[in-house]
Design a protein around this motif. Sequence first.
Motif, short mmCIF file in Angstrom:
data_model
loop_
_atom_site.label_atom_id
_atom_site.label_comp_id
_atom_site.label_asym_id
_atom_site.label_seq_id
_atom_site.Cartn_x
_atom_site.Cartn_y
_atom_site.Cartn_z
N ILE A 70 0.85 -1.20 0.00
CA ILE A 70 0.00 0.00 0.00
C ILE A 70 0.88 1.25 0.00
N VAL A 71 0.51 2.25 -0.82
CA VAL A 71 1.11 3.58 -0.71
C VAL A 71 -0.05 4.60 -0.74
N LEU A 72 0.30 5.86 -0.51
CA LEU A 72 -0.76 6.88 -0.50
C LEU A 72 -0.72 7.72 -1.79
N LEU A 73 -1.89 7.89 -2.36
CA LEU A 73 -2.02 8.75 -3.54
C LEU A 73 -1.95 10.19 -3.05
N LYS A 74 -0.91 10.93 -3.47
CA LYS A 74 -0.74 12.30 -2.96
C LYS A 74 -1.29 13.35 -3.90
N SER A 75 -1.30 13.07 -5.20
CA SER A 75 -1.93 13.99 -6.13
C SER A 75 -2.14 13.27 -7.46
N PHE A 76 -2.98 13.86 -8.29
CA PHE A 76 -3.16 13.32 -9.64
C PHE A 76 -3.65 14.45 -10.53
N ASP A 77 -3.35 14.32 -11.82
CA ASP A 77 -3.85 15.24 -12.83
C ASP A 77 -3.83 14.46 -14.14
N PRO A 78 -4.19 15.08 -15.26
CA PRO A 78 -4.26 14.29 -16.50
C PRO A 78 -2.93 13.65 -16.93
N HIS A 79 -1.80 14.02 -16.26
CA HIS A 79 -0.53 13.36 -16.60
C HIS A 79 -0.39 12.03 -15.86
N GLY A 80 -0.96 11.95 -14.66
CA GLY A 80 -0.80 10.70 -13.92
C GLY A 80 -1.06 10.82 -12.43
N PHE A 81 -0.68 9.74 -11.72
CA PHE A 81 -0.99 9.57 -10.30
C PHE A 81 0.35 9.52 -9.53
N THR A 129 10.46 18.17 -3.41
CA THR A 129 10.80 19.09 -2.31
C THR A 129 9.55 19.80 -1.83
N GLU A 130 8.76 20.25 -2.78
CA GLU A 130 7.52 20.97 -2.43
C GLU A 130 6.61 20.08 -1.57
N TYR A 131 6.50 18.80 -1.95
CA TYR A 131 5.66 17.90 -1.14
C TYR A 131 6.31 17.63 0.21
N PHE A 132 7.65 17.39 0.21
CA PHE A 132 8.35 17.04 1.45
C PHE A 132 8.16 18.12 2.50
N ARG A 133 8.14 19.39 2.04
CA ARG A 133 7.98 20.52 2.97
C ARG A 133 6.63 20.49 3.68
N LYS A 170 18.66 20.08 13.92
CA LYS A 170 18.10 20.94 14.96
C LYS A 170 18.17 22.42 14.54
N GLY A 171 17.07 23.13 14.71
CA GLY A 171 17.06 24.57 14.44
C GLY A 171 17.03 24.92 12.96
N GLN A 172 16.84 23.95 12.10
CA GLN A 172 16.77 24.25 10.65
C GLN A 172 15.69 23.39 9.99
N ASP A 173 15.30 23.80 8.78
CA ASP A 173 14.34 22.99 8.03
C ASP A 173 15.00 21.68 7.63
N VAL A 174 14.23 20.61 7.66
CA VAL A 174 14.79 19.30 7.27
C VAL A 174 14.81 19.25 5.74
N PRO A 175 16.00 19.06 5.14
CA PRO A 175 16.05 19.02 3.67
C PRO A 175 15.51 17.70 3.12
N LEU A 176 15.18 17.71 1.84
CA LEU A 176 14.71 16.49 1.17
C LEU A 176 15.88 15.51 1.07
N PRO A 177 15.73 14.28 1.57
CA PRO A 177 16.85 13.33 1.41
C PRO A 177 17.07 13.04 -0.08
N PRO A 178 18.34 12.84 -0.48
CA PRO A 178 18.61 12.58 -1.91
C PRO A 178 17.99 11.27 -2.38
N PHE A 179 17.69 10.37 -1.42
CA PHE A 179 17.17 9.04 -1.77
C PHE A 179 15.65 8.96 -1.61
#
Length: 220
Positions: A70-81, A129-133, A170-179
């Motif tokens: 199972i995974v979660l559908l986070k968004s979809f549009d006419p390009h895909g899911f 990145t936009e979603y991770f934030r 600590k004290g900073q935004d968590v960056p998107l992991p490269p993986f």
Amino acid sequence: MSILAKLRLVLSLGQGIKSLTHGLIEKEAGLDPFRLFSEWFQHAKTSGVALPEAMTLATASKDGAPSARIVLLKSFDPHGFIFYTNYDSRKCRDLEENPCAALICHWTVLQRQVRIEGSVERTGREESTEYFRTRARGSQIGAWASTQSASLESYDQLVRRTTEFDQKFKGQDVPLPPFWGGYIVRPTRIEFWQGRANRLHDRLLYEREGSGWKVTRLNP
Ligand SMILES: Cc1cc2nc3c(=O)[nH]c(=O)nc-3n(C[C@H](O)[C@H](O)[C@H](O)COP(=O)(O)O)c2cc1C
């Protein structure tokens, strides 16, 4: 479950039962599967079913061995899911070797299933990145700490890694992991299944044809 959620479920069950007689009609379904998916997804979200965005993702290794989770559908549009995950996980090893996937949404009380099949690509880093934030900090740290699908000595080891990353950022935004990031499933087939009385269910299959879709009714 709150009284309101229970009431919603009872109402949805009523709608599910109504669909048993009314069904999924070509004229109402139309020629755009994304419009229909959007309508059904909206319906599922307001129906009170738990996690309407949960879907089964099936992949296969290069040797054709299937696996599903199972995974979660986070968004979809006419390009895909789109769903998000760890790029080093088992599912992603499959997807890198064999970039095809199948998704299934199942909304029990509505007696509905949607089957999606197509090719798969990673989403861009900006989109991931936009979603991770938008994720809670705990989930962001969890993404760094988990070597998804790899063996783990003990639960304590995971907790230790979580604490380490919590300290590191600590004290900073968590960056998107490269993986870590998203995949988009670009569908070539989308099938809508509506349960009906006496197992005479509706199945409308949309298949990509040029820039449009061909619709075929299948036997249940
Ligand atoms: C309700 C639910 C939602 C989940 N959502 C996700 C998700 O969005 N992304 C993800 O990578 N794993 C998600 N998981 C965990 C996966 O099912 C799976 O355990 C994990 O991705 C590792 O799968 P793999 O080893 O086949 O790669 C979810 C599990 C459940 C039960």
